[in-house]
Design a protein around this motif. Structure first.
Motif, PDB file in Angstrom:
ATOM      1  N   LYS A  60       0.822  -1.199   0.000  1.00 43.55           N
ATOM      2  CA  LYS A  60       0.000   0.000   0.000  1.00 43.55           C
ATOM      3  C   LYS A  60       0.866   1.263   0.000  1.00 43.55           C
ATOM      4  CE  LYS A  60      -3.455   2.024   2.884  1.00 43.55           C
ATOM      5  NZ  LYS A  60      -4.030   1.970   4.224  1.00 43.55           N
ATOM      6  N   GLN A 105       2.585   1.786  -3.352  1.00 45.25           N
ATOM      7  CA  GLN A 105       1.660   2.349  -4.323  1.00 45.25           C
ATOM      8  C   GLN A 105       1.549   3.871  -4.160  1.00 45.25           C
ATOM      9  OE1 GLN A 105      -0.753  -0.318  -5.714  1.00 45.25           O
ATOM     10  NE2 GLN A 105      -0.578   1.145  -7.366  1.00 45.25           N
ATOM     11  N   LEU A 106       1.404   4.322  -2.937  1.00 46.22           N
ATOM     12  CA  LEU A 106       1.267   5.753  -2.669  1.00 46.22           C
ATOM     13  C   LEU A 106       2.554   6.508  -2.993  1.00 46.22           C
ATOM     14  CD1 LEU A 106      -0.715   5.811   0.690  1.00 46.22           C
ATOM     15  CD2 LEU A 106      -1.369   6.950  -1.437  1.00 46.22           C
ATOM     16  N   ARG A 135       4.903   5.657  -5.011  1.00 45.93           N
ATOM     17  CA  ARG A 135       5.125   5.667  -6.450  1.00 45.93           C
ATOM     18  C   ARG A 135       4.439   6.882  -7.072  1.00 45.93           C
ATOM     19  NH1 ARG A 135       3.238  -0.046  -8.398  1.00 45.93           N
ATOM     20  NH2 ARG A 135       1.583   1.132  -9.405  1.00 45.93           N
ATOM     21  N   ALA A 136       3.179   7.074  -6.719  1.00 42.36           N
ATOM     22  CA  ALA A 136       2.435   8.210  -7.259  1.00 42.36           C
ATOM     23  C   ALA A 136       3.080   9.533  -6.831  1.00 42.36           C
ATOM     24  CB  ALA A 136       0.980   8.149  -6.801  1.00 42.36           C
ATOM     25  N   GLU A 137       3.514   9.598  -5.563  1.00 43.77           N
ATOM     26  CA  GLU A 137       4.123  10.842  -5.070  1.00 43.77           C
ATOM     27  C   GLU A 137       5.434  11.156  -5.793  1.00 43.77           C
ATOM     28  OE1 GLU A 137       2.928  13.085  -3.130  1.00 43.77           O
ATOM     29  OE2 GLU A 137       1.274  12.099  -2.072  1.00 43.77           O
ATOM     30  N   LYS A 172       6.431  10.178  -8.685  1.00 41.92           N
ATOM     31  CA  LYS A 172       6.192  10.535 -10.081  1.00 41.92           C
ATOM     32  C   LYS A 172       5.729  11.992 -10.180  1.00 41.92           C
ATOM     33  CE  LYS A 172       4.197   8.985 -14.328  1.00 41.92           C
ATOM     34  NZ  LYS A 172       3.812   7.830 -15.111  1.00 41.92           N
ATOM     35  N   ARG A 173       4.863  12.360  -9.250  1.00 47.30           N
ATOM     36  CA  ARG A 173       4.362  13.723  -9.266  1.00 47.30           C
ATOM     37  C   ARG A 173       5.481  14.722  -8.919  1.00 47.30           C
ATOM     38  NH1 ARG A 173      -0.627  16.721  -9.847  1.00 47.30           N
ATOM     39  NH2 ARG A 173       0.185  18.808  -9.590  1.00 47.30           N
ATOM     40  N   LYS A 185       7.420  15.521 -11.898  1.00 40.09           N
ATOM     41  CA  LYS A 185       6.736  16.425 -12.824  1.00 40.09           C
ATOM     42  C   LYS A 185       6.732  17.859 -12.275  1.00 40.09           C
ATOM     43  CE  LYS A 185       5.996  13.106 -15.560  1.00 40.09           C
ATOM     44  NZ  LYS A 185       7.368  12.803 -15.956  1.00 40.09           N
ATOM     45  N   LYS A 222       6.613  -3.619 -12.796  1.00 44.23           N
ATOM     46  CA  LYS A 222       5.419  -2.792 -12.596  1.00 44.23           C
ATOM     47  C   LYS A 222       5.815  -1.386 -12.137  1.00 44.23           C
ATOM     48  CE  LYS A 222       0.938  -3.188 -10.372  1.00 44.23           C
ATOM     49  NZ  LYS A 222       0.135  -3.976  -9.436  1.00 44.23           N
ATOM     50  N   MET A 261       7.258   0.498 -15.136  1.00 40.69           N
ATOM     51  CA  MET A 261       6.196   0.941 -16.039  1.00 40.69           C
ATOM     52  C   MET A 261       5.462   2.149 -15.456  1.00 40.69           C
ATOM     53  SD  MET A 261       5.958  -1.115 -18.741  1.00 40.69           S
ATOM     54  CE  MET A 261       4.265  -1.262 -19.333  1.00 40.69           C
ATOM     55  N   ALA A 262       5.166   2.070 -14.151  1.00 41.74           N
ATOM     56  CA  ALA A 262       4.365   3.108 -13.507  1.00 41.74           C
ATOM     57  C   ALA A 262       5.096   4.444 -13.470  1.00 41.74           C
ATOM     58  CB  ALA A 262       4.000   2.669 -12.093  1.00 41.74           C
ATOM     59  N   PRO A 286       7.167   3.291 -21.625  1.00 39.47           N
ATOM     60  CA  PRO A 286       6.473   2.089 -21.147  1.00 39.47           C
ATOM     61  C   PRO A 286       5.559   1.498 -22.218  1.00 39.47           C
ATOM     62  CG  PRO A 286       6.528   3.713 -19.407  1.00 39.47           C
ATOM     63  CD  PRO A 286       7.090   4.383 -20.637  1.00 39.47           C
ATOM     64  N   PHE A 287       4.882   2.358 -22.945  1.00 39.31           N
ATOM     65  CA  PHE A 287       3.997   1.887 -24.006  1.00 39.31           C
ATOM     66  C   PHE A 287       4.770   1.116 -25.071  1.00 39.31           C
ATOM     67  CE2 PHE A 287       1.769   2.429 -28.051  1.00 39.31           C
ATOM     68  CZ  PHE A 287       0.493   1.984 -27.715  1.00 39.31           C
ATOM     69  N   GLU A 310      -0.419   6.240 -14.008  1.00 36.74           N
ATOM     70  CA  GLU A 310       0.596   5.210 -14.211  1.00 36.74           C
ATOM     71  C   GLU A 310       0.113   4.248 -15.292  1.00 36.74           C
ATOM     72  OE1 GLU A 310       2.159   5.003  -9.580  1.00 36.74           O
ATOM     73  OE2 GLU A 310       0.878   3.428 -10.351  1.00 36.74           O
ATOM     74  N   TYR A 311       0.857   4.183 -16.366  1.00 36.94           N
ATOM     75  CA  TYR A 311       0.543   3.228 -17.428  1.00 36.94           C
ATOM     76  C   TYR A 311       1.243   1.909 -17.111  1.00 36.94           C
ATOM     77  CZ  TYR A 311       1.050   0.893 -21.937  1.00 36.94           C
ATOM     78  OH  TYR A 311       1.061  -0.041 -22.946  1.00 36.94           O
TER      79      TYR A 311
END
Lengths: 368, 373
Positions: free
Chosen positions: A170, A173-174, A176-178, A180-181, A184, A198, A201-202, A221-222, B312-313
């Motif tokens: 958990k 997951q959090l 990772r988002a932080e 990445k942000r 940016k 994973k 990719m994320a 990633p795509f 996230e992709y």
């Protein structure tokens, strides 16, 4: 702001120049990019990162930050900030002091430090542990502190080596988002190493997949998922990973039939083959678990019969393992379906989702 | 072959209550999983069945017989630990036959050979009996460790995170191996893990253990879809369930969740006795796969406005993190659609799969009391 360029970078351990931990890696990391090195353990990803950091001598080739060669610069002179899997916190200092330490020695004023601390404590959710000592923290908390210490600095390049490996699912997951942000928002160049596909990719703008010291592919990633250049890359991404089948190819009129143990699993029209002479007689056919279709029993004329080995319904999805002509195959299904062991189901392999690889070299063979 | 009953079992370590009045039954031949974080008391529970730790209070029964007073050897249970602990210098055959060296298990060589071969055939390792552990793959080693545990035909088979030291890929494979072989074990299985994927994939039923207390015992689907409290809801799912707290309000015969700036209708709540909770703080819970994300505002149905934090992709799918006021929500979606940072989006919740909990206690307001433990 910095671009990082690697030109024929090599790493030799020990005396034997034939044994290369990193083999001629050349790539260009753009300014502000989130760039991830991904590969299994021992692939050379951490060694590459350590050479970029200046912690590891470069045996051959050149590393540039912008246009400047940094091969002979110490880590301090490269102006990089690092967070590693092992946190290396100062045991006698509180969390607050641990994070503020690199700012203090750079003579930041107290106001700036306080603002920066508030921001990072919010983003990495460590506001409630700032007064604690490292030994009072769980592994996951220590790792977040180590990450915070790296992120508060204003470095040209941020380097991370598995910084989330000790977090529970958990938290990971959090975070990772932080992270990445943060990339940016701050617009710093970030270079990140992980073995977790994973996570790569994320997070990544682009991923460099490595294996056995060699760069396999660099792409978004795509691109890595939809357009892998070889079997290694194709098989490393996705969970369960891509299925591979050894097929024979036989021509029948305008079609080429893919044959698995005497049974036709799909047909390709000849116009789609790039160069029929060069198309080998045997190919490795790849298909992702979510692309295999389960057909209903009414139209099983062209469908392939498979026997259920195991079905797992795990919340968001179902994972089905079947036996097809003696080969184990994985499928991703909707959750909550009912399959029982030994049950026969019928599969079809949509041609647009098939990948082809040269069985000797592993290289991808593209259809038109 | 036997059921296992915990009758009001507690375990104290000095002042610390590690297990608090645990009562439940594991059915004969059942694959029963205890799921919990580290420190929840999972391994302690297992050790009490094995006889490595005595229970402080209460009774444990196997096949109807109390076993508290029995030594580990007399309980006819077998245990597989996190590391397989095979003897490196012994062949596969000798590793599997090893339990027969213990005086209480003595058998004739012929009988031993028969038992070892039988179990090796069942596990598909009969061709490997002459090899040493170093010559085996990870999966084969697991089978040897299982064989060694099963060869005495235990009535209860205990497994303590047997897959946790494997890398992710191998772990997923081994999990399927275990599941496909389990019927042939012919024993009752008690398995403890912190990994909800393992629990859902393997368990006939799952017990959620938290701070020494059983929270809920149910089938994997029931626990996933009908969690009895927030702790249970959080223990399954990747990404985990999203939560949004507010005040329960009731206007014009309609329940809604009132947050700082939003009134979210709770049409899935029909229980009139919720009226006693009006004005209290409640927490809405919804799983990432039960939210639909829209770029246009709908005029027909209620949607929650949110802003995209990051996307996230992931190839097979995509996770979009969004902010609703101060709360972070994660949404599991198809990979095709792309969202920009700070884009305004509108969320529709699948009402059928929306949960409501009382914030103070964490208990679900939808599950009839008695369903959860």
């Amino acid at each position: 702001m910095a671009e990082v360029t690697l030109e024929n970078v090599k790493k030799i351990y020990g005396r034997n120049p034939e044994v290369l931990a990193v083999k001629d890696v050349s790539l260009h990391i753009q300014d502000r990019e989130f760039f991830v090195f991904l590969g299994p353990s021992g692939c050379g990803k951490t060694t590459t990162l350590r050479m970029i950091a200046g912690l590891e001598e470069i045996s051959g080739g050149t590393i540039y930050f912008d246009k400047k060669t940094v091969n002979d610069l110490t880590p301090q002179k490269r102006n990089v900030s690092m967070a590693f899997e092992n946190y290396a916190l100062y045991p006698t200092l509180s969390v607050w002091e641990n994070i503020a330490f690199p700012l203090k020695i750079r003579k930041w004023n107290n106001d700036t430090i306080r603002k920066k601390m508030e921001w990072v404590a919010g983003a990495l959710q460590i506001g409630d542990i700032l007064h604690k000592k490292p030994f009072e923290l769980s592994g996951g908390q220590q790792q977040r502190v180590s990450l915070a210490r790296a992120i508060v600095r204003e470095a040209e390049v941020f380097l991370f080596d598995e910084p989330l490996s000790h977090l529970d699912m958990k938290q990971r997951q959090l975070m990772r988002a932080e992270i990445k942000r943060i990339n940016k928002d701050l617009q710093n160049t970030m270079i990140y190493v992980t073995h977790d596909q994973k996570e790569a990719m994320a997070l990544a703008d682009r991923i460099a997949v490595m294996n056995d010291g060699k760069l396999q592919q660099v792409g978004t990633p795509f691109e890595i998922y939809e357009n892998p250049v070889n079997e290694f890359v194709a098989g490393f991404i996705g969970e369960p990973p891509m299925n591979f089948l050894n097929c024979q190819i036989l021509r029948l009129n305008d079609f080429f039939e893919l044959i698995l143990k005497k049974q036709v699993i799909a047909k390709i029209h000849q116009s789609r083959l790039p160069n029929q002479e060069l198309f080998p007689q045997f190919v490795r056919v790849g298909i992702r678990p979510k692309r295999i279709q389960i057909t209903n029993s009414e139209n099983k004329k062209d469908a392939l019969q498979a026997a259920v080995i195991v079905y797992e319904s795990i919340g968001e999805k179902g994972i089905l393992k079947v036996q097809l002509l003696g080969e184990p195959i994985y499928l991703i299904t909707e959750p909550n379906q009912k399959f029982s062991k030994g049950e026969n189901i019928h599969l079809s392999f949509p041609i647009q989702y098939l990948f082809f690889f040269n069985p000797e070299t592993g290289e991808r063979i593209n259809l038109k | 072959m036997a059921n296992v009953v915990f009758d009001n079992v507690s375990k104290n370590y000095d002042d610390l209550r590690a297990i608090d009045r645990m009562s439940f039954e594991i059915y004969d031949m059942e694959f029963f999983v205890i799921l919990g974080q580290s420190g929840a008391g999972k391994t302690t529970t297992l050790k009490m069945v094995a006889g490595i730790e005595p229970a402080s209070e209460g009774t444990i029964l196997i096949g109807g017989n109390p076993i508290n007073h029995l030594t580990p050897e007399k309980r006819n249970v077998a245990m597989v630990f996190e590391s397989y602990a095979l003897y490196p210098h012994l062949s596969v055959y000798d590793n599997i036959a090893f339990p027969f060296h213990a005086p209480e298990n003595r058998k004739s060589n012929e009988d031993i050979e028969h038992s070892v071969k039988h179990i090796a055939c069942m596990l598909g390792i009969d061709q490997l009996l002459g090899r040493k552990p170093s010559e085996l793959s990870g999966g084969q080693r697991q089978r040897v460790a299982l064989g060694r545990a099963l060869v005495r035909r235990p009535s209860v088979f205990l497994m303590d995170e047997p897959l946790s030291h494997l890398d992710a890929k191998l772990r997923n494979q081994m999990r399927k191996e275990l599941k496909s072989m389990r019927k042939s074990f012919g024993t009752t299985i008690l398995y403890v893990t912190h990994d909800y994927n393992e629990a859902m994939a393997l368990g006939d039923r799952i017990a959620i253990l938290h701070k020494g207390k059983i929270q809920q015992i149910d089938t994997p689907d029931d626990i996933y879809y009908h969690p009895g409290n927030i702790v249970i809801a959080q223990s399954l799912g990747d990404p985990p369930m999203n939560f949004l707290s507010g005040e329960l309000s009731f206007l014009e015969e309609r329940f809604s969740l009132r947050t700082k700036n939003l009134f979210i209708p709770l049409d899935f709540v029909r229980r009139q006795d919720l009226k006693s909770h009006i004005g209290k703080s409640v927490t809405l819970g919804i799983r990432p796969n039960h939210i639909q994300i829209n770029t246009d505002k709908s005029v027909n149905s209620f949607q929650i406005p949110a802003t995209v934090f990051v996307q996230e992709y992931l190839g097979d799918d995509s996770i979009i993190s969004v902010k609703i006021e101060d709360a972070m929500f994660m949404i599991l979606s198809t990979p095709e659609k792309r969202y920009a940072i700070d884009e305004n989006v509108f969320l529709s919740l699948n009402q059928e799969h929306t949960h409501l909990f009382l914030s103070e206690t964490g208990e679900s307001l939808q599950i009839d009391s008695g369903k959860s433990i």
